[in-house]
Design a protein around this motif. Structure first.
Motif, short mmCIF file in Angstrom:
data_model
loop_
_atom_site.label_atom_id
_atom_site.label_comp_id
_atom_site.label_asym_id
_atom_site.label_seq_id
_atom_site.Cartn_x
_atom_site.Cartn_y
_atom_site.Cartn_z
N VAL A 324 0.83 -1.21 0.00
CA VAL A 324 0.00 0.00 0.00
C VAL A 324 0.86 1.26 0.00
CG1 VAL A 324 -1.68 1.32 1.33
CG2 VAL A 324 -1.97 -1.14 1.06
N PHE A 325 1.93 1.29 0.79
CA PHE A 325 2.82 2.46 0.80
C PHE A 325 3.46 2.67 -0.56
CE2 PHE A 325 2.11 2.87 5.18
CZ PHE A 325 2.76 4.00 5.67
N GLY A 326 3.80 1.56 -1.23
CA GLY A 326 4.34 1.68 -2.58
C GLY A 326 3.34 2.33 -3.53
N MET A 327 2.07 1.98 -3.40
CA MET A 327 1.02 2.58 -4.23
C MET A 327 0.82 4.05 -3.89
SD MET A 327 -1.71 -0.61 -4.05
CE MET A 327 -2.96 0.24 -5.01
N LEU A 328 0.92 4.39 -2.59
CA LEU A 328 0.71 5.77 -2.16
C LEU A 328 1.79 6.72 -2.68
CD1 LEU A 328 -0.47 5.18 1.52
CD2 LEU A 328 -1.79 6.30 -0.27
N MET A 329 2.98 6.20 -2.96
CA MET A 329 4.07 7.05 -3.46
C MET A 329 3.70 7.73 -4.77
SD MET A 329 7.67 5.10 -2.78
CE MET A 329 8.52 6.36 -3.73
N THR A 330 2.94 7.06 -5.60
CA THR A 330 2.64 7.59 -6.94
C THR A 330 1.17 7.88 -7.17
OG1 THR A 330 2.49 5.32 -7.79
CG2 THR A 330 4.63 6.42 -7.94
N GLU A 331 0.32 7.53 -6.21
CA GLU A 331 -1.13 7.72 -6.39
C GLU A 331 -1.51 9.19 -6.18
OE1 GLU A 331 -4.45 7.44 -7.65
OE2 GLU A 331 -3.53 5.44 -7.46
N ARG A 332 -2.20 9.76 -7.16
CA ARG A 332 -2.58 11.17 -7.08
C ARG A 332 -4.10 11.38 -7.15
NH1 ARG A 332 1.35 10.81 -5.14
NH2 ARG A 332 3.35 11.82 -5.53
N LYS A 394 8.20 18.31 5.20
CA LYS A 394 7.24 19.34 4.78
C LYS A 394 7.89 20.72 4.73
CE LYS A 394 3.21 19.71 4.64
NZ LYS A 394 2.34 20.02 3.47
N ASP A 395 8.76 21.01 5.71
CA ASP A 395 9.41 22.31 5.76
C ASP A 395 10.52 22.46 4.72
OD1 ASP A 395 7.84 23.41 7.78
OD2 ASP A 395 9.13 22.65 9.38
N ASN A 396 11.27 21.38 4.47
CA ASN A 396 12.45 21.47 3.61
C ASN A 396 12.23 21.01 2.18
OD1 ASN A 396 14.51 22.32 5.66
ND2 ASN A 396 13.87 20.40 6.63
N TYR A 397 11.27 20.12 1.96
CA TYR A 397 10.99 19.62 0.61
C TYR A 397 9.48 19.63 0.36
CZ TYR A 397 15.66 17.72 1.48
OH TYR A 397 16.98 17.58 1.83
N PRO A 398 8.87 20.79 0.37
CA PRO A 398 7.40 20.84 0.27
C PRO A 398 6.85 20.21 -1.01
CG PRO A 398 8.38 23.02 -0.05
CD PRO A 398 9.46 22.14 0.44
N ASP A 399 7.62 20.27 -2.10
CA ASP A 399 7.14 19.71 -3.36
C ASP A 399 7.31 18.20 -3.46
OD1 ASP A 399 6.48 22.27 -4.20
OD2 ASP A 399 8.43 22.61 -5.15
N ARG A 400 8.20 17.64 -2.64
CA ARG A 400 8.48 16.20 -2.70
C ARG A 400 8.11 15.49 -1.41
NH1 ARG A 400 9.33 14.50 -7.60
NH2 ARG A 400 10.79 12.89 -6.93
N ALA A 401 7.46 16.19 -0.50
CA ALA A 401 7.19 15.62 0.83
C ALA A 401 6.34 14.36 0.75
CB ALA A 401 6.50 16.67 1.71
N ILE A 402 5.38 14.33 -0.17
CA ILE A 402 4.49 13.17 -0.26
C ILE A 402 5.28 11.92 -0.64
CG2 ILE A 402 2.53 12.18 -1.49
CD1 ILE A 402 1.44 15.03 -1.82
N ILE A 403 6.09 12.02 -1.69
CA ILE A 403 6.87 10.86 -2.15
C ILE A 403 7.85 10.42 -1.08
CG2 ILE A 403 8.59 10.08 -3.83
CD1 ILE A 403 7.23 11.79 -5.92
N TYR A 404 8.57 11.37 -0.50
CA TYR A 404 9.57 11.03 0.52
C TYR A 404 8.93 10.41 1.76
CZ TYR A 404 12.99 13.75 -2.18
OH TYR A 404 13.83 14.22 -3.15
N SER A 405 7.75 10.88 2.12
CA SER A 405 7.08 10.35 3.32
C SER A 405 6.76 8.87 3.16
CB SER A 405 5.79 11.13 3.58
OG SER A 405 6.04 12.48 3.84
N PHE A 406 6.22 8.50 2.01
CA PHE A 406 5.84 7.10 1.82
C PHE A 406 7.04 6.21 1.51
CE2 PHE A 406 1.80 9.38 0.88
CZ PHE A 406 1.09 8.87 1.97
N LEU A 407 8.08 6.77 0.90
CA LEU A 407 9.31 6.01 0.71
C LEU A 407 9.92 5.66 2.06
CD1 LEU A 407 11.54 4.84 -1.06
CD2 LEU A 407 12.60 7.12 -1.12
N LEU A 408 9.89 6.62 2.98
CA LEU A 408 10.36 6.37 4.33
C LEU A 408 9.55 5.27 4.99
CD1 LEU A 408 12.27 7.37 6.62
CD2 LEU A 408 10.44 8.93 7.30
N GLY A 409 8.23 5.29 4.78
CA GLY A 409 7.37 4.25 5.33
C GLY A 409 7.71 2.87 4.80
N ILE A 410 8.03 2.78 3.51
CA ILE A 410 8.41 1.49 2.92
C ILE A 410 9.67 0.93 3.58
CG2 ILE A 410 9.29 0.41 0.81
CD1 ILE A 410 7.40 2.21 -0.77
N LEU A 411 10.65 1.78 3.79
CA LEU A 411 11.89 1.33 4.43
C LEU A 411 11.63 0.84 5.85
CD1 LEU A 411 14.28 4.20 3.25
CD2 LEU A 411 14.14 1.87 2.35
#
Length: 456
Positions: A324-332, A394-411
């Motif tokens: 599910v986290f893998g799907m959330l990385m790219t789901e818009r 969110k503060d440092n990478y506002p445009d990529r926060a969504i992808i990075y958040s779920f990538l972190l979850g996968i790890l």
């Protein structure tokens, strides 16, 4: 029969335990207030998130202390103390907002309320398992459900009504929440009590496996022993259980802490002209719906663990979330995104339903409150680490926060799934007990020798 000797209805006790959890679990609606605090007080996401992180940290630490001392203090006194501190924390938070003091907000909402939640949280879970030895997984799931459902109650019912009544004044909103939730918590806490010694539900007969366990001289000696807590928590079994629990919490609570802002970001990708009030409404709706799944997940996964076994169910939780986290990385698509998040929240809640029953299976009901209290320190660590990592993104990478958040979850989930194969839910018998039995018994047979070797 004298009035004081009457045994109360155990379902009434379970109901009061659930109500108490319903009040305390409102902390999981934090992301409803997160963007409002950032907007009104000009605090950064990271600075504001420290309050939520401190709440979770103090929750876990106080739950550990409360679990260790529950037998000495008693469930009613501990739960009432938790309710009082919980209400006081909201009152201090209201004062902090009135004087615009972030430090005082940390003290009130973070420390005082967090300690109150921890003292209150560990008490119902331990109490209800004593009343329901025949339905441990199901009933701990029902009680834990209250903690999950509370986000729905706060984000859909209480908070919007209070925000309307007080015209968005967060100071008055927090003060009112403290009065309402604190009163309900104290009322339910006052009714908690342990069952009488030797209590068994009507018609309940221990299973053959439990009778065999009781006949086992090693298990019997372990059940009757009163070894120091360190004999259990310093064992490798406990450490791995703690670590797997910690990783499942980290993955879920990182999403809980920023659920509304993340969901608003998803909507902005396709609908950049939406008004802030509309986006806030979408965020609040997802908090509410995912809270329902958080609560339902505690019932469903708790019941599933009664059939599949605790650790097998945990592995299923972790493995399915990886997908599910893998799907959330790219789901818009906002609708599909919301459905996937609801599943993640059901797994997050499921972990809290499975672990109390797993502790009982592994360490026995006599040690449940102490051992589970220590395991809840995993929430302290995860409650700080998860939200702060997402806040920093969110503060440092506002445009990529969504992808990075779920990538972190996968790890995080991947590591948890691997480590889950290093633990089992068989009964743990300390080596000292085995040696004591062997010292007074005949030479061990082959099965006993395997038990001894497995404990070393």
């Amino acid at each position: 029969m004298r009035a004081q000797d009457r045994v109360p209805n155990r379902w009434l006790i379970a109901t009061m335990c659930t109500v108490l959890q319903l009040c305390l679990g409102t902390v999981y609606a934090w992301s409803y207030f997160q963007p409002l605090l950032v907007e009104q007080f000009r605090w950064t996401n990271t600075a504001t998130s420290w309050a939520f992180g401190m709440t979770n940290c103090c929750l876990g630490l106080s739950a550990a202390w409360g679990g260790i001392n529950l037998a000495r203090i008693g469930p009613r006194k501990l739960a009432v103390a938790g309710g009082l501190l919980f209400a006081a924390g909201y009152a201090l938070a209201a004062i902090a907002l009135a004087v615009k003091s972030l430090t005082l907000f940390y003290l009130g909402y973070g420390a005082v309320a967090g300690i109150g939640i921890g003292l209150g949280y560990v008490t119902p879970m331990s109490t209800v398992t004593k009343w329901f030895p025949d339905k441990k997984g199901l009933v701990t799931g029902i009680v834990a459900m209250g903690f999950g459902f509370s986000g729905f109650v706060l984000s859909v019912v209480l908070a919007p009504i209070l925000m309307h009544i007080f015209h968005g004044n967060l100071t008055l909103v927090f003060a009112a929440l403290g009065a309402i939730l604190g009163s309900a918590a104290l009322g339910s806490a006052a009714m908690l009590r342990d069952p009488p010694a030797g209590y068994l539900p009507s018609g309940y007969v221990p299973s053959a496996s439990k009778e065999a366990h009781a006949a086992n001289p090693y298990a019997k000696a372990e059940e009757e022993s009163d070894l120091p807590l360190r004999e259990y928590v310093l064992a490798g079994q406990h450490a791995i259980m703690w670590f797997v629990f910690f990783l499942n919490i980290t993955a879920g609570i990182s999403i809980v802490s920023f659920l509304s802002p993340l969901y608003q970001d998803i909507w902005r990708l396709d609908y950049p002209t939406l008004e802030r009030s509309v986006l806030a409404g979408y965020g609040a709706t997802l908090i509410a719906v995912s809270s329902l799944f958080n609560g339902l997940g505690r019932i469903v996964w708790g019941a599933v663990s009664d059939r599949l076994g605790r650790i097998n169910t945990f592995r299923l939780l972790l493995a399915s979330q990886l997908v599910v986290f893998g799907m959330l990385m790219t789901e818009r698509d906002p609708w599909i995104f919301g459905i996937l998040v609801c599943y993640v929240l059901s797994c997050f809640g499921g972990g809290f339903a499975i672990m109390p029953s797993m502790v009982i299976d592994v360490y026995g009901p006599k040690r449940m409150s102490r051992v589970y209290g220590v395991i809840l320190t995993a929430l302290s660590a995860a409650g700080i680490l998860g939200p702060l990592m997402i806040a920093s993104l969110k503060d440092n990478y506002p445009d990529r926060a969504i992808i990075y958040s779920f990538l972190l979850g996968i790890l995080v989930l991947g590591v948890g799934f691997i480590f889950s194969f290093l633990v089992n839910d068989d009964r743990f018998i300390p080596r000292r007990i085995l040696l004591q039995v062997f010292a007074v018994a005949r030479p061990p047979d082959a099965r006993s020798q395997r038990i001894l070797e497995g404990s070393s």
